[in-house]
Design an enzyme around this catalytic site. Structure first.
Site, PDB file in Angstrom:
ATOM      1  N   CYS A  63      43.920  34.641  32.782  1.00  0.00           N
ATOM      2  CA  CYS A  63      43.775  35.913  33.492  1.00  0.00           C
ATOM      3  C   CYS A  63      45.107  36.401  34.091  1.00  0.00           C
ATOM      4  CB  CYS A  63      42.702  35.757  34.555  1.00  0.00           C
ATOM      5  SG  CYS A  63      41.847  37.297  34.870  1.00  0.00           S
ATOM      6  N   HIS A 100      38.499  33.352  32.096  1.00  0.00           N
ATOM      7  CA  HIS A 100      39.075  32.954  33.383  1.00  0.00           C
ATOM      8  C   HIS A 100      38.381  31.739  33.983  1.00  0.00           C
ATOM      9  CE1 HIS A 100      36.288  35.575  36.116  1.00  0.00           C
ATOM     10  NE2 HIS A 100      35.689  34.500  35.698  1.00  0.00           N
TER      11      HIS A 100
END
Lengths: 458, 263
Positions: B94, B193
């Site tokens: 991310c 993520h």
């Protein structure tokens, strides 16, 4: 006759009759459809005004405590007690309290006590012009819905700045993200906070969020960490620090010792376990003081507090003690695990992880939870819910050293857990929000208790 | 055998369960008698390139990302680039992934410099743009990868980087070209993520194997009992695949509604 109010009442009745739930959302939606100006119109009848309670954790408990205090002071309380905390829930509560002609009777003694979702706060504040707004805390929670923690902080800053001058702010001094709202608001502010004590943690928990100074983004230092990022904080770079609380509590053997804004000292029993529960009591007391309620009513509200549904609720099911504690984000669940880690081992656990819209679709947060706290203390655990496998995997890597069962179906999981708990022993049930609704319903039926929307009424 | 992992900016880049990856690497090493030493490096700490076999960078909010971008490019960048050229293993998720590209243009139009480890750049189309949120499934060369994405930035790859995989369900790098993540040598960037490795044990083992190979030559990893991990993987895959079907219906429904409005 008031069409919107009647429609809401009718819908509520039908929803409950059909056994579809508490009827706390649909009636509100329907009423708002018929009359978009319904909330300010009905709320105008609440002559004692209204109070909004927001924050990541503790909304329901704090609002219930406050409602109890207000009732003890002789007020009639209108509240969204079943936890529907969007505008529709407030609308439903107002409709429920209104007569068929659209007026709320006994208006001069009526006080609205509404818990409000973090993101809904600006809208609710604009509709209700509340007498007081209580900000409890800001933790990571449902980031798939809110985007970033900083985003919620920004929404709150703007909301605080736009509040009318007649609105008192009640702020948690120990949460940097909340305490800094005072600067944005420039209005009478009542801070509450906890004094250092034996409960202090040596360092910030992993899931701590507001570790940066709200003013200069420097890294905060802590004299004491109460839990998560709540504590006696200070920024070494710009000197900003935890404001001196007007209401300061300290924990003394299950009791809360309070120093009041006028310098007086009082003791209160703690109706629930854990440092986080002490915060809910302090928040409710601070708000009650801001509203001018007498101490006798405040005390009575705390003493008679029966708990909010699923928040440290105890039931007896087939001779087993079942302890239900809602745990929906890392800060809250870490607090629950801390309480459990002080219980005599071995523990028996049933954990439920759902990824419904109201829980947050993203279950990543379980990796911020310190399940390792229970290592060696658990006899067996059942992982359940729509993301049972994720939860089981987290427990596996936490090396609890216990037997681990995976049963995604909630009722089967409960049956399994109760079957494995000997009569007289305790089973701890830890569900996320939507799981709680289902789990509580089943357990209540087995324990012979009424459904939550009936218990939510005083 | 021993490996050393540098966890870069753990206090700044730690949004949602990122440490799950570190826990899983450590536990999967421990299960095979490999000691994984984890060292945390924050802004200002010197990075000694020869010291580490693995690097991990988590996600960040925009504010923290700004702080880290400065330190990463000025302080640790050169050493990290050198380490990657020497075969070090990097996992960046991310915000960490975005920072390893050439630049990140924020929603407000501010341009944060990236490290340029990946030939990639990220543009946030503005505060009003749709965030890419939801369960993701990715076709990877060694099977599927599953996870959750939550990002406003759109990442585009240049010719010097190749995607980690193809999006099977979800959005991926930019929602347009079907690519997810980026790979350069043994460095992996991805929008999957937080705790990506627990549910993707084959990917975790791939990272461990690459790190071991660099230090000790080819080492066969003993298989572990991953029944739970694969059960979670399959569940996530089902959830990710369910979404496009819903969205297809939402599209049809939306069409009907707009047709009614236009009448």
């Amino acid at each position: 006759m008031d069409a919107a109010v009647l429609a809401a009442k009718g819908a509520s009745l039908i929803v409950r009759r059909l056994g579809l739930g508490g009827g706390t959302a649909l009636p509100g939606l329907l009423a708002l459809r018929l009359d978009p100006a319904l909330v300010p119109r009905l709320a105008a009848d609440l002559r004692a005004g209204s109070v909004l309670v927001t924050g990541t954790n503790g909304k329901t408990t704090t609002a219930r405590l406050l409602a109890g205090m207000a009732r003890a002071a002789g007020l009639r309380v209108v509240a969204n007690a079943a936890g529907s905390n969007l505008v529709r829930g407030i609308a439903a509560a107002l409709c429920q309290a209104a007569r068929a002609d659209g007026r709320i009777g006994e208006g001069e003694r009526s006080l609205g006590v509404f818990e409000v979702d973090e993101a809904t706060l600006p809208e609710a504040a604009a509709l209700l012009s509340p007498r007081a707004v209580v900000f409890l805390n800001l933790f990571r929670d449902q980031l798939d819905r809110y985007g970033e923690v900083d985003h919620v902080a920004e929404v709150w800053r703007r909301a605080a700045a736009s509040l009318g001058t007649g609105t008192a702010l009640v702020l948690n001094a120990d949460d940097p993200a909340v305490a800094s709202l005072a600067g944005a608001a420039r209005r009478p502010t009542l801070f509450y906070g906890l004094a250092p004590g034996s409960h202090c943690l040596p360092t910030l928990e992993h899931a701590a969020d507001a570790r940066w100074c709200p003013a200069c983004a420097g890294e905060l230092t802590y004299g004491c960490v109460h839990y998560a990022h709540l504590g006696i904080w200070r920024c070494p770079e710009c000197g900003l620090s935890r404001p001196a609380p007007h209401l300061e509590g300290s924990l003394e053997e299950g009791r809360l010792h309070l120093r009041l804004p006028d310098g007086g000292r009082r003791f209160l029993p703690l109706p629930l376990e854990g440092t986080y529960a002490a915060y809910d009591v302090m928040a409710a007391v601070a708000t009650a003081l801001a509203l001018g309620l007498p101490w006798s009513a405040i005390e009575e509200g705390v003493v008679r507090f029966g708990g909010a549904f699923g928040r440290q609720e105890r039931l007896v099911v087939q001779g087993r003690h079942v302890h239900v504690v809602l745990a929906k984000n890392p800060a809250g669940l870490n607090q629950v695990l801390r309480i459990l880690s002080q219980r005599p081992a071995p523990l028996r656990l049933a954990l439920f992880l759902n990824d419904g819209l109201a829980d947050g679709r993203d279950v990543s947060w379980i990796w911020d939870v310190d399940f390792e706290l229970l290592s060696g203390r658990v006899e067996w655990a059942v992982a359940s819910g729509t993301r049972a496998e994720d939860l089981a995997l987290r427990l596996h890597y936490a090396r609890l050293g216990c037997e681990l069962a995976v049963e995604p179906r909630p009722v089967a999981a409960l049956r399994l857990a109760i079957g494995r708990t000997a009569p007289g022993e305790t089973l701890h049930v830890l569900p996320t929000y939507t799981a709680l609704l289902r789990v509580r319903e089943v357990l209540a039926r087995w324990a012979g208790r009424p459904p939550f929307w009936e218990e939510a009424e005083p | 055998m021993k490996l050393r992992l540098a966890w870069l900016y753990p206090r700044h880049m730690n949004v949602y369960g990122d440490r799950g990856n570190v826990i899983v690497l450590r536990e999967r090493c421990a299960a095979r008698d490999i000691g994984l030493e984890v060292e945390e490096l924050g802004p200002g700490d010197r990075l000694e390139a020869s010291r580490y076999d693995l690097y991990f960078l988590g996600g960040a909010q925009d504010r923290e990302q700004r702080l880290v971008a400065r330190d990463l490019t000025a302080q640790k960048g050169p050493a990290l680039l050198e380490a990657v050229e020497a075969g070090a293993v990097v996992l960046a998720v991310c915000g960490g992934y975005q920072l390893l590209g050439r630049f990140y243009r924020t929603a407000e139009g501010e341009e944060l410099p990236g490290l340029g480890l990946f030939d990639a750049w990220t543009v946030h189309p503005g505060p009003a743009a749709r965030r890419f949120i939801g369960n993701v499934a990715v076709g990877w060369e060694e099977g599927t990868l599953v996870g959750f994405e939550n990002h406003g930035g759109r990442t585009y790859l240049g010719p010097g980087a190749r995607p980690l995989g193809r999006v099977l369900a979800g959005f991926g790098n930019n929602g347009e070209d079907g690519g997810e993540g980026a790979v350069y040598r043994n460095a992996f960037g991805t929008y999957l993520h937080g705790p990506l490795l627990p549910k993707n044990p084959h990917f975790a083992d791939r990272l461990i194997a690459l790190a071991l190979a660099r230090r000790y030559g080819q080492v066969a990893l003993a298989p572990l009992d991953d029944a739970l991990a694969w059960a979670a993987h399959r569940r996530a895959l089902r959830l990710a695949r369910r979404r496009p079907i819903l969205e297809r219906w939402a599209h049809v429904l939306g069409g009907v509604l707009s047709w009614q409005r236009s009448r």
